[in-house]
Design a protein around this motif. Structure first.
Motif: not given
Length: 544
Positions: A59, A401, A67, A461-463, A403, A61-62, A480, A64
């Motif tokens: 994952f 991640d 998206t 990655t994020r999302g 979550t 997370g850096q 999600t 960005y």
């Protein structure tokens, strides 16, 4: 008694108002010229090893730039062709650090490329160390590299571990990790506390396709090597040394026990200095750390605990040859499972409890207490976890991640991507390999080859969740909901930056997608190999 306090309160309030006024005036003065946090330059979101981090999260997370809102705009930026080598399924996942991409090739080479353009920076040929390679005696670099400081580490198909200067490609040291002629390194290195940890696997199971082969003499291991000198510090053998055990029906010598290869990449819990890694099945006999999760002391290699999920499990490719049951004795009692742990683990926490989770080829994701090995929970993500052969299960790796856990199954009729609750294993959502995946793109021309399976290790990655398939489609999903947000067909010809003819095929197993500094990198050089005279391809995608 209350009066003395009033002047102090008033002066504090006056000062506070003055401070706020000054801040407002400063912001107004700067106006549009003032940069907010999001607009300031950020360091590159590197991806330096197979695991991404030492806990195996996969994952980033850096990251960005890419998206859920803009991922649909990803498009091919460049491609890099690999030489055509028959029967080689390339699975070297790139590492991307400070603008340079490092990746193994199919023809005994290792490459450093400009991550933005694909332009060559240097190429290292393993031949002077490992010997000549050819189409009949290939030496692909399937291992995914790990970059630590100014050194890049990787293994090859002949059992060598290499350390190169990552700026120049100069060899720092090399070490043959196993003298067995069929030893290979598919595991990707883990660099921790000055040591390089890696598993040793083997091509010997496949050698038994020739029934005259004297099965079997390889035994798997996990090794720790000094990262600076290349000196072997310790080795944990996963099975006792094979001994003569008579002959096979055709008179070929028989040895046992053997096997228990280590295909996967280790991870570490830094708090306890514990290395976690999964193992494979026996090739002959029944002994050792078969189908196990090992917790090893990072400094000594001593076993802190082991969790053995299936025993016995004895399997080679001879078990799949019609009429060759005598060369697969385990078939008689139903222990020819092939349910090894080819996937790497995830280290995470449930409340204050440190745990490790890992997927198995029978389609079960297991979670253990990281200190004791006690089972916390498990979750079957296939309809029948007793299906032999392992091709329906969890093949290479999963992602966490913070979550959700993301787990994919291969040929599970169909392969399915899952999001699991890390505390309980409950399924939060699931998305099947799309039903039309074999009906469009390059795979549609070969429906007899195409299958609805998710092949690579999962990336997040994020999302977003990234996973490719045997239908030749690379996809990005909502983290999600599991909805497909982007897909790209790789089964086509590519014009490459290095001029090597390339034709994409299934998204490569062994590794998975790498997402770093606003770009997505994937290898398309795996099974099933859709017909072409060209080799596989490394693809790089970016936003407009």
């Amino acid at each position: 008694m209350s009066q003395p306090g009033r002047p102090r309160a008033a002066s504090f309030g006056t000062a506070l108002v003055a401070l706020l006024t000054a801040l407002v005036l400063l912001a107004a003065t700067n106006g549009a010229g003032a940069e907010d946090t999001e607009s300031r330059p950020r360091p590159p979101a590197n991806w330096s090893s197979w695991q991404f981090d030492q806990t195996g999260s996969r994952f980033n997370g850096q990251e960005y730039r890419i998206t859920p809102a803009n991922v649909g705009g990803l498009d091919l930026k460049w491609s890099f062709g690999h030489a055509k080598v028959p029967n080689i399924y390339l699975g070297s996942q790139p590492a991307v650090v400070d603008g340079t991409l490092y990746v193994g090739g199919a023809e005994g080479t290792f490459h450093a490329l400009d991550a933005k353009t694909g332009a060559a920076r240097w190429t290292f040929d393993v031949t002077p160390v490992a010997g000549a390679h050819s189409t009949t005696n290939p030496d692909p670099v399937r291992s995914s590299p790990a970059v630590e400081g100014n050194t890049v580490y990787f293994g090859d198909n002949r059992g060598y571990l290499y350390a190169l200067d990552r700026r120049t490609g100069a060899l720092r040291w090399s070490l043959k990790l196993d003298t067995h002629p069929l030893a290979q390194i598919t595991s990707s290195p883990l660099v921790y506390n000055g040591q390089v940890y890696v598993g040793v696997s083997s091509k010997e199971s496949g050698a038994t396709f020739d029934l005259t082969y004297p099965c079997c003499t390889f035994r798997g291991s996990v090794v720790a090597v000094n990262a600076y000198t290349g000196q072997l510090n310790w080795r944990h053998w996963t099975t006792p040394e094979p001994q003569p055990a008579g002959t096979w029906p055709n008179g070929a010598n028989r040895y046992e026990p053997s096997g228990v290869a280590v295909w996967s990449s280790p991870v570490v819990d830094r708090e306890t200095g514990t290395i976690y890694v999964g193992t494979g099945q026996n090739y002959s006999g029944a002994a050792g750390d078969t189908d196990s999760v090992l917790a090893l002391d990072a400094y000594t290699g001593n076993v802190r605990w082991r969790a053995q999920e299936v025993f016995p499990d004895t399997f080679t490719v001879a078990c799949g040859i019609p009429g060759a049951d005598a060369y697969c004795p385990s078939k008689a009692n139903g222990t020819d499972h092939d349910w090894d742990f080819g996937a790497s683990a995830n280290v995470f926490s449930i409340g204050n409890r440190r745990v490790i989770g890992i997927g198995q080829k029978n389609g079960i994701y297991h979670v253990y207490d990281a200190l004791t090995g006690a089972k916390v929970w498990d979750r079957a993500v296939v309809a029948d976890p007793n299906t032999k052969g392992g091709s329906s299960g969890i093949q290479w790796g999963t992602s966490y991640d913070g979550t959700r856990l993301y787990v994919a199954t291969w040929f599970a009729n169909p392969g399915t991507l899952y999001a699991l609750d890390p505390a309980t294993g409950a399924i939060l959502w699931q998305t099947q390999s799309p039903a039309d995946g074999c009906q469009w793109g390059g795979a549609a021309a070969n429906p007899e080859l195409c299958q609805r399976g998710f092949t690579p290790a999962v990336t997040a990655t994020r999302g977003l969740v990234y996973e490719g398939g045997a239908d030749g489609k690379m996809r990005v999903f909502s983290a999600t909901t599991g909805a497909v947000l982007w897909q790209y067909d790789v089964v086509r010809d590519f014009t490459t930056v290095n001029g090597v003819p390339a034709h994409g095929t299934a998204l490569s197993g062994g590794g998975g997608a790498v997402v770093a500094d606003g770009m997505l990198y994937v290898q398309a050089a795996y099974y099933p190999q859709y017909p072409s005279n060209a080799g596989g391809v490394l693809l790089a995608f970016s936003l407009p």
